[in-house]
Design an enzyme around this catalytic site. Structure first.
Site, PDB file in Angstrom:
ATOM      1  N   ASP A 166     -10.287  11.550   4.196  1.00 61.33           N
ATOM      2  CA  ASP A 166     -11.049  10.552   3.443  1.00 61.33           C
ATOM      3  C   ASP A 166     -10.773  10.730   1.950  1.00 61.33           C
ATOM      4  OD1 ASP A 166     -13.330   8.471   3.563  1.00 61.33           O
ATOM      5  OD2 ASP A 166     -13.988   9.909   2.031  1.00 61.33           O
ATOM      6  N   ASN A 200     -12.717   2.033  -6.898  1.00 61.75           N
ATOM      7  CA  ASN A 200     -12.587   0.567  -6.884  1.00 61.75           C
ATOM      8  C   ASN A 200     -13.474  -0.082  -7.949  1.00 61.75           C
ATOM      9  OD1 ASN A 200     -10.636   0.187  -4.896  1.00 61.75           O
ATOM     10  ND2 ASN A 200     -12.118   0.240  -3.221  1.00 61.75           N
ATOM     11  N   ASP A 216      -6.281  -0.686  -4.015  1.00 63.76           N
ATOM     12  CA  ASP A 216      -5.355  -0.850  -2.878  1.00 63.76           C
ATOM     13  C   ASP A 216      -4.049  -0.111  -3.129  1.00 63.76           C
ATOM     14  OD1 ASP A 216      -7.232  -2.419  -1.624  1.00 63.76           O
ATOM     15  OD2 ASP A 216      -6.269  -4.350  -2.133  1.00 63.76           O
ATOM     16  N   GLU A 226     -11.134   3.737   3.515  1.00 54.83           N
ATOM     17  CA  GLU A 226     -10.277   4.705   2.859  1.00 54.83           C
ATOM     18  C   GLU A 226      -9.993   5.927   3.728  1.00 54.83           C
ATOM     19  OE1 GLU A 226     -14.527   5.583   1.694  1.00 54.83           O
ATOM     20  OE2 GLU A 226     -13.258   3.842   2.059  1.00 54.83           O
TER      21      GLU A 226
END
Length: 581
Positions: free
Chosen positions: A443, A451, A460, A488
């Site tokens: 993770d 973000n 991204d 993620e």
């Protein structure tokens, strides 16, 4: 013949020997039995010193007729009658030579024996010829009745005409064809009395040609009957001559072939249609006999094989065709002994079934072979190049769709669906005694904050960079699987990997991501880091897919709780050995 008569003063003779011989000659044993018994009986009743001589002579005369009857088997001819007549003479006169003293022979021979011998011979000859002629007459009468019955029962027309074309004989079938009612109504009439003038003139011209050449002719004649029906006849005309060899007329045999001509016309039309269909076929067609020699082909067959079209002809052996195709570069080159290749190729093409072959120019040809009733082969050749290309494109598309269906669009890793299928397969094949596979749940730490800080497009790009680095590191492990598990999270499956190896890989992953130095102001680390949880099948109570996923997930949460940027195992006893990367 059996009654005695005075042949000479004091000499009584009879012609019983003639009766006995001709009875045996013409009637056989049954007819000769009665005269033989009567002759023997009368001679015995007469008695006398000549009895011992007469009985053998009676037997001899009867035997001569029976012997001739046995070998002739039919109506005797002149020579046979003459021989039997001489036997009668011998039977009738032999007794004189036995009973008459030798010194009296000069007197008896010219006065008695010679005239009696002549009488016996003439009587036997006349009687035999008379009976023979009567038998011939009866035979001719019987044959005439038989021939007449055959001619009248004959379904074909049979008739005779004189030199002027007038009927002199005809059977009922001829009368039916001419619509004359009976055969008698034809006698003395010509074709002009029954057919249109033009038709009759054509028929008469054929007859005149026959009489002029004097040779039989076989022709087909077409005419329209009185009822308007078009009729075809197969006609045989032959001249017949008198005893001097001069023609006196002609004999005609007609067989109606209207149905045959109609069938021939229909067959010809069908063959034309078939030829047109074969010529316009999109596929090539060829037939080979049981020995492999070509017996038929259409034009399309030659168009499919332009380099060897000149050898693909009737009578050419398939093996010679294949050899020419290889030598001229029409078929794609193959390695090995050429004779063996030709033999195997010919056997495959002539055997029932479907076969595909690629030519040197890149075209694909399919040969569909079916065996004929005669043991040959009927082969349909189709150009399947377009369909093969379409098939290849479809296969490529399907592979791409399959990849797309199993690939995450952002990271290029496998998606969740592919991950689940791969994990199911590995778990089902894992041994209960060998460690593995190991599952690593990865993770990206505080990715939501990343973000929020840099925006989703940058997020991204960051996630894609991390995924690529993980894939590069894990690629060195055979059959390993890297997938985007969700958001993620990245999942890694390493087959046949124990806990120690899994911990080593996990620490390497943490270090490699950290070394990428991706700025992350939203994290206390100041850069992008990952947390890793690991679980290994058949270790720490992990026995199935659910256990493996749950254990790895718990280990991941433990890593996050421990401050992130670290590795945790599903086995708490391993935590002391885990060193922060």
């Amino acid at each position: 013949m059996s009654l005695p008569f005075q042949f000479h003063p004091g000499v009584l003779l009879d012609l019983r020997y003639t009766l006995l011989a001709i009875s045996g000659l013409f009637g056989g044993p049954v007819a000769a039995a009665a005269p033989f018994v009567v002759a023997v009986g009368r001679r015995v009743m007469s008695g006398g010193t000549g009895l011992s001589v007469a009985l053998p002579l009676i037997f001899m005369a009867t035997a001569s007729g029976l012997i001739a009857h046995r070998f002739i088997r039919g109506i005797p001819d002149g020579r046979s009658i003459c021989v039997v007549s001489l036997a009668v003479v011998f039977s009738g006169t032999a007794g004189f030579f036995v009973k008459v003293p030798f010194d009296q022979w000069p007197v008896v021979m010219p006065s008695v024996v010679a005239p009696f011998a002549l009488l016996l011979f003439v009587s036997a000859m006349i009687s035999s010829f008379a009976i023979s002629q009567e038998l011939k007459r009866q035979e001719a009468t019987t044959l005439n009745r038989i021939y007449r019955a055959i001619i009248e029962a004959l379904p074909d027309c049979l008739n005779a005409k004189d030199l002027k074309g007038r009927f002199i004989a005809a059977n009922p079938a001829t009368a039916a064809l001419m619509s004359s009612g009976t055969a008698a109504n034809l006698i003395g009439k010509t074709d002009f009395d029954f057919f249109p003038q033009e038709t009759a003139r054509v028929f008469r011209a054929d007859e005149e040609a026959l009489l002029r050449d004097g040779k039989p002719i076989l022709i087909e004649q077409r005419f329209t009957r009185a009822d308007g029906v078009e009729t075809w006849l197969a006609t045989l005309k032959a001249p017949f001559d008198d005893d001097d060899g001069k023609p006196i007329g002609m004999i005609t045999h007609n067989r109606e072939i209207t149905d045959r001509k109609r069938l021939e016309s229909e067959l010809a039309q069908t063959q034309r249609h078939l030829a047109d269909a074969l010529a316009s076929m999109a596929d090539g067609l060829a037939m080979f006999d049981r020995k492999g020699a070509q017996v038929f082909n259409n034009a399309r067959y030659l168009e499919l094989f332009p380099l060897t079209a000149d050898v693909r002809s009737t009578g050419t052996c398939l093996r010679a065709i294949i050899r020419a195709a290889i030598e001229r570069g029409e078929e794609a080159p193959v390695g090995g002994d050429i004779d063996d290749i030709i033999e195997r190729s010919a056997a495959a093409i002539l055997s029932p079934g479907d076969r595909q072959m690629r030519l040197a120019d890149g075209r694909w040809i399919e040969a569909r072979t079916r065996v004929t009733e005669e043991g040959g082969s009927l082969i349909v050749f189709s150009d399947i190049t377009t369909s093969k290309r379409t098939e290849e494109e479809l296969r490529t598309l399907n592979e791409r769709l399959k990849v797309m269906a199993h690939t995450d669009g952002l990271t290029g890793l496998l998606n969740r669906r592919a991950f689940d299928e791969a994990l199911d397969d590995l778990v089902s094949r894992s041994s209960q005694t060998v460690a593995g596979p190991s599952l690593l749940m990865i993770d990206v730490d505080k990715f939501k904050a990343y973000n929020d800080t840099y925006g989703h497009p940058v997020g991204d790009a960051c996630l894609k960079r991390v995924a690529n680095r993980v894939a590069e590191i894990v690629a060195s492990y055979p059959r390993s699987i890297v997938a985007r598990y969700g958001g993620e999270e990245i999942a890694v499956i390493i087959p046949q990997c124990d806990k120690a190896a899994a911990l080593s890989v996990a620490r390497l992953l943490c270090a490699q991501v950290r070394s990428m130095e991706i700025e992350h102001v939203g994290s206390e680390k100041g850069r992008v880091t990952v947390s890793v949880g690991i679980a290994t099948m058949n270790a720490a109570g992990v026995r199935g897919k659910r256990d493996l996923l749950g254990s790895a997930d718990e280990a991941l949460y433990a890593a996050k709780a421990a401050g992130r940027d670290c590795v945790r195992s599903c086995d708490p006893s391993d935590d002391a050995a885990v060193v922060r990367a």
